[in-house]
Design an enzyme around this catalytic site. Structure first.
Site, PDB file in Angstrom:
ATOM      1  N   LYS A   3       0.834  -1.208   0.000  1.00 20.05           N
ATOM      2  CA  LYS A   3       0.000   0.000   0.000  1.00 20.05           C
ATOM      3  C   LYS A   3       0.868   1.257   0.000  1.00 20.05           C
ATOM      4  CE  LYS A   3      -3.542  -2.359  -0.215  1.00 20.05           C
ATOM      5  NZ  LYS A   3      -3.802  -2.666  -1.603  1.00 20.05           N
ATOM      6  N   GLN A  42      -4.216  -2.461  10.222  1.00 18.03           N
ATOM      7  CA  GLN A  42      -4.051  -3.781   9.621  1.00 18.03           C
ATOM      8  C   GLN A  42      -4.444  -4.884  10.594  1.00 18.03           C
ATOM      9  OE1 GLN A  42      -3.334  -4.584   6.461  1.00 18.03           O
ATOM     10  NE2 GLN A  42      -3.568  -6.716   7.035  1.00 18.03           N
ATOM     11  N   ASP A  91     -10.360   0.707   4.612  1.00 18.89           N
ATOM     12  CA  ASP A  91     -10.682  -0.716   4.442  1.00 18.89           C
ATOM     13  C   ASP A  91     -12.174  -0.954   4.228  1.00 18.89           C
ATOM     14  OD1 ASP A  91      -8.322  -2.212   4.430  1.00 18.89           O
ATOM     15  OD2 ASP A  91      -8.179  -2.216   6.614  1.00 18.89           O
TER      16      ASP A  91
END
Length: 138
Positions: free
Chosen positions: A51, A95, A118
């Site tokens: 990312k 994460q 997300d």
């Protein structure tokens, strides 16, 4: 005819690079993504680094925030609150998975839905189910 994933991805990156360059030329804010990584899970690190690399390739700003796996839930929630309220950060991810002593749902619910890249916040998942605008899970 099969879709050429690599070519399609590169075309999208080129389009995004151009849009970011135009923003720069017009004096507009450059998007800034932050990623929070807790612990040293190899798969998570690879994903987050991808990312960060993608941000660099298209001209976004990115910040990687790393914590040891023994960070307290309270400290992680404090960081989430800071990111929610930081006007320089346009979106962020925490994460997953998180260490066992941290409640993933509590952390996910603490993320501002408008900054939930997300798309895991219950509001964003609900919007997806109802076909309403919002961030979608990757």
């Amino acid at each position: 005819q099969l879709l050429d994933g690599k070519a399609t991805a590169e075309a999208i990156r080129a389009e995004l690079r151009k849009a970011v360059e135009e923003r720069k030329e017009n004096g507009k804010k450059i998007p800034h993504l932050a990623a929070v990584l807790v612990g040293s899970d190899g798969g998570s690190l690879t994903y987050v680094n991808a990312k960060v690399k993608a941000c660099d390739e298209i001209g976004f700003q990115s910040t990687l925030i790393q914590y040891q796996s023994d960070i307290s839930e309270e400290a992680l929630l404090h960081k989430v609150n800071e990111l929610n309220n930081d006007p320089d950060i346009d979106g962020f991810i925490v994460q997953l998975p998180l260490p066992d002593h941290i409640d993933e749902l509590k952390v996910t619910e603490a993320i501002d839905p408008k900054k939930d890249v997300d798309g895991f916040h219950p509001m964003n998942l609900g919007n997806m189910v109802l076909s309403l605008p919002g961030f979608l899970p990757a």
